[in-house]
Design a protein around this motif. Structure first.
Motif, PDB file in Angstrom:
ATOM      1  N   ASP A 208      53.164  32.310  64.373  1.00  0.00           N
ATOM      2  CA  ASP A 208      52.317  31.210  65.955  1.00  0.00           C
ATOM      3  C   ASP A 208      53.122  30.502  66.123  1.00  0.00           C
ATOM      4  OD1 ASP A 208      49.879  32.362  65.365  1.00  0.00           O
ATOM      5  OD2 ASP A 208      48.745  31.064  64.423  1.00  0.00           O
ATOM      6  N   LEU A 209      54.422  29.153  64.996  1.00  0.00           N
ATOM      7  CA  LEU A 209      55.072  28.767  65.728  1.00  0.00           C
ATOM      8  C   LEU A 209      56.796  29.246  66.355  1.00  0.00           C
ATOM      9  CD1 LEU A 209      56.165  25.529  65.708  1.00  0.00           C
ATOM     10  CD2 LEU A 209      57.067  26.072  63.562  1.00  0.00           C
TER      11      LEU A 209
ATOM     12  N   LEU B  31      59.503  20.441  65.567  1.00  0.00           N
ATOM     13  CA  LEU B  31      58.177  21.322  64.909  1.00  0.00           C
ATOM     14  C   LEU B  31      58.656  21.422  63.843  1.00  0.00           C
ATOM     15  CD1 LEU B  31      56.920  22.652  68.793  1.00  0.00           C
ATOM     16  CD2 LEU B  31      56.093  20.629  67.096  1.00  0.00           C
ATOM     17  N   GLN B  32      59.484  22.640  63.658  1.00  0.00           N
ATOM     18  CA  GLN B  32      59.729  23.696  63.148  1.00  0.00           C
ATOM     19  C   GLN B  32      59.641  21.997  61.094  1.00  0.00           C
ATOM     20  OE1 GLN B  32      60.686  27.355  62.254  1.00  0.00           O
ATOM     21  NE2 GLN B  32      59.342  26.330  60.139  1.00  0.00           N
ATOM     22  N   ARG B  33      60.032  21.518  61.602  1.00  0.00           N
ATOM     23  CA  ARG B  33      60.470  20.952  60.325  1.00  0.00           C
ATOM     24  C   ARG B  33      59.666  20.133  59.429  1.00  0.00           C
ATOM     25  NH1 ARG B  33      63.780  17.462  61.942  1.00  0.00           N
ATOM     26  NH2 ARG B  33      63.085  15.865  63.145  1.00  0.00           N
ATOM     27  N   GLU B  34      58.640  19.252  61.038  1.00  0.00           N
ATOM     28  CA  GLU B  34      57.246  19.044  60.489  1.00  0.00           C
ATOM     29  C   GLU B  34      56.267  19.983  60.042  1.00  0.00           C
ATOM     30  OE1 GLU B  34      55.677  17.968  64.450  1.00  0.00           O
ATOM     31  OE2 GLU B  34      56.834  15.815  64.200  1.00  0.00           O
ATOM     32  N   LEU B  35      56.113  21.195  60.283  1.00  0.00           N
ATOM     33  CA  LEU B  35      54.938  21.948  59.863  1.00  0.00           C
ATOM     34  C   LEU B  35      56.037  22.314  58.348  1.00  0.00           C
ATOM     35  CD1 LEU B  35      53.055  24.000  59.770  1.00  0.00           C
ATOM     36  CD2 LEU B  35      54.549  26.134  60.526  1.00  0.00           C
TER      37      LEU B  35
ATOM     38  N   ARG C   3      67.378  22.465  78.116  1.00  0.00           N
ATOM     39  CA  ARG C   3      67.320  23.224  76.962  1.00  0.00           C
ATOM     40  C   ARG C   3      67.694  22.801  75.591  1.00  0.00           C
ATOM     41  NH1 ARG C   3      72.121  27.313  77.960  1.00  0.00           N
ATOM     42  NH2 ARG C   3      69.997  28.647  79.117  1.00  0.00           N
ATOM     43  N   LYS C   4      68.551  21.580  75.328  1.00  0.00           N
ATOM     44  CA  LYS C   4      68.693  20.862  74.542  1.00  0.00           C
ATOM     45  C   LYS C   4      67.415  19.863  74.232  1.00  0.00           C
ATOM     46  CE  LYS C   4      71.720  16.608  73.161  1.00  0.00           C
ATOM     47  NZ  LYS C   4      70.939  16.516  72.154  1.00  0.00           N
ATOM     48  N   GLY C   5      66.887  19.776  75.481  1.00  0.00           N
ATOM     49  CA  GLY C   5      65.597  18.879  75.023  1.00  0.00           C
ATOM     50  C   GLY C   5      64.755  19.731  73.911  1.00  0.00           C
ATOM     51  N   VAL C   6      64.126  21.396  74.373  1.00  0.00           N
ATOM     52  CA  VAL C   6      63.695  21.576  74.405  1.00  0.00           C
ATOM     53  C   VAL C   6      64.400  22.067  72.466  1.00  0.00           C
ATOM     54  CG1 VAL C   6      62.697  24.748  74.412  1.00  0.00           C
ATOM     55  CG2 VAL C   6      62.606  22.565  76.134  1.00  0.00           C
ATOM     56  N   ASN C   7      65.489  22.397  72.673  1.00  0.00           N
ATOM     57  CA  ASN C   7      66.072  22.688  71.489  1.00  0.00           C
ATOM     58  C   ASN C   7      65.695  21.717  69.965  1.00  0.00           C
ATOM     59  OD1 ASN C   7      66.841  24.541  71.870  1.00  0.00           O
ATOM     60  ND2 ASN C   7      68.924  24.266  72.272  1.00  0.00           N
ATOM     61  N   ASP C   8      65.986  20.165  71.063  1.00  0.00           N
ATOM     62  CA  ASP C   8      65.540  19.448  69.808  1.00  0.00           C
ATOM     63  C   ASP C   8      64.098  18.940  69.504  1.00  0.00           C
ATOM     64  OD1 ASP C   8      67.714  19.049  70.015  1.00  0.00           O
ATOM     65  OD2 ASP C   8      67.831  17.280  71.327  1.00  0.00           O
ATOM     66  N   GLU C   9      63.105  19.562  70.365  1.00  0.00           N
ATOM     67  CA  GLU C   9      61.492  19.826  70.329  1.00  0.00           C
ATOM     68  C   GLU C   9      61.354  20.924  69.292  1.00  0.00           C
ATOM     69  OE1 GLU C   9      57.510  20.177  72.659  1.00  0.00           O
ATOM     70  OE2 GLU C   9      59.008  20.404  73.845  1.00  0.00           O
ATOM     71  N   CYS C  10      61.882  21.632  69.155  1.00  0.00           N
ATOM     72  CA  CYS C  10      61.490  22.783  68.338  1.00  0.00           C
ATOM     73  C   CYS C  10      61.911  22.709  67.157  1.00  0.00           C
ATOM     74  CB  CYS C  10      62.121  24.144  68.717  1.00  0.00           C
ATOM     75  SG  CYS C  10      61.782  24.975  70.411  1.00  0.00           S
TER      76      CYS C  10
ATOM     77  N   LYS D  46      59.203  28.257  74.586  1.00  0.00           N
ATOM     78  CA  LYS D  46      59.335  27.083  74.380  1.00  0.00           C
ATOM     79  C   LYS D  46      60.382  27.612  75.521  1.00  0.00           C
ATOM     80  CE  LYS D  46      56.757  24.059  72.478  1.00  0.00           C
ATOM     81  NZ  LYS D  46      56.250  23.286  74.003  1.00  0.00           N
ATOM     82  N   LYS D  47      61.491  28.369  74.652  1.00  0.00           N
ATOM     83  CA  LYS D  47      63.337  28.563  74.726  1.00  0.00           C
ATOM     84  C   LYS D  47      63.227  29.503  75.941  1.00  0.00           C
ATOM     85  CE  LYS D  47      65.216  27.719  70.105  1.00  0.00           C
ATOM     86  NZ  LYS D  47      65.481  28.079  69.357  1.00  0.00           N
TER      87      LYS D  47
END
Length: 333
Positions: free
Chosen positions: A14-15, A41-45, A31-38, A22-23
């Protein structure tokens, strides 16, 4: 544990879908902000799943940073009362003041927190291994999902070929995939039809180690492919106007490769073979199509004989590890 792992795989899928969306929606500015957010999210999961695995394994979760067990007792600092009369304190007043002073001293001194009952200190190495295991599981799940979407070219090609053979009443003859497969398949077919390989011995070039075996060149079971190569090169040289316009290298070099090397044969070679031997070549493709190569002028051959001079080949693109390959085909008896 299996139920937890299944839930983790679903969460990872799902992630990944969210991240992909998002990408796709990102612009150059975002793009940079989206990559940081992604990445966040991956790290938190990953951290969440690692903690769940650790908890399931009976390992305590890491303690939260900060100040805990703040059990300070509230106390009031005694106020000094100013009065006009400074009478000597009575014994009752003295006792009361002494009690208040004790409370003030207790309040001004940092209280020692009662020892908290803490669990066993978490094993960082185990937590790290659990986190890596969760990441590997997520990657495996993604890879497995992608694999299910890939086309099985090899399996599909073989299935289509077998169906065509059955429909046409043909039996496959395996040819060694050594670079000579086209010429070996032709030699096998010519032999089964009773058509000679008819090479000009003067034009057949053999390595010194095989000069003593010149007689085997006319046998498709031995060096028959050499005879077919020689006939093909001879025909192209004798009818070069029909072939040179389609060559990307000099004629002499092209025919030398046909005669002396294991260079694969292609469309030009098939045309030369069909005309030189006066045969119709039918090639079954991996997608079910049949390519027909006509023999050209066969005026000297009657209709009945012409109908017998048909060669069938199977052309594979994916089934064999070395790449393109030809097998011979014969009619079922």
């Amino acid at each position: 544990m299996e139920e937890l792992q299944a839930r983790h795989r679903k969460e990872q899928r799902d992630l990944q879908a969210r991240i992909t969306q998002k990408k796709k929606s990102a612009t150059k500015k975002t793009r940079k902000g989206v990559n940081d957010e992604c990445e966040r999210l991956q790290r938190e999961l990953n951290e969440k799943q690692a903690a769940e695995i650790a908890q399931l394994n009976g390992e305590p979760a890491p303690p939260v940073d900060g100040i805990d067990n703040l059990n300070l007792e509230d106390g009031e600092e005694p106020n000094s009362v100013a009065g006009e009369d400074r009478a000597e304190p009575t014994s009752e007043t003295s006792e009361k003041n002494s009690e208040q002073a004790g409370k003030a001293a207790e309040a001004s001194t940092p209280s020692q927190p009662a020892p908290a009952t803490r669990g066993k200190k978490p094993n960082r190495q185990k937590a790290r291994l659990a986190r890596r295991a969760a990441e590997r599981e997520a990657q495996s799940a993604i890879a497995a999902e992608e694999a299910t979407k890939q086309t099985d070219h090899r399996g599909n090609e073989k299935e289509v070929m077998d169906a065509a053979f059955k429909r046409l009443g043909l039996k496959e003859v395996e040819i060694n995939p050594d670079g000579h497969c086209l010429y070996s398949a032709i030699a096998s077919e010519l032999d089964s039809l009773g058509i000679g390989l008819k090479p000009d011995p003067a034009n057949i070039v053999l390595p010194p180690t095989t000069l003593s075996r010149i007689e085997t060149v006319t046998s498709p079971k031995h060096d028959g492919y050499r005879a077919v190569r020689a006939v093909t090169a001879d025909y192209i040289l004798e009818h070069q106007d029909d072939f040179v316009p389609f060559m990307e290298e000099p004629l002499d070099e092209y025919t030398r490769k046909i005669r002396l090397t294991a260079e694969w044969g292609g469309q030009l070679e098939l045309q030369a073979i069909a005309r030189a031997y006066g045969v119709e070549i039918n090639i079954i493709q991996g997608d079910g199509r049949i390519e027909k190569i006509e023999p050209g002028d066969t005026g000297a051959v009657d209709e009945e004989e012409r109908s017998k001079r048909k060669i069938w080949l199977a052309y594979y693109r994916h089934t064999y590890g070395l790449g393109e390959h030809y097998n011979a085909l014969t009619k079922e008896s």
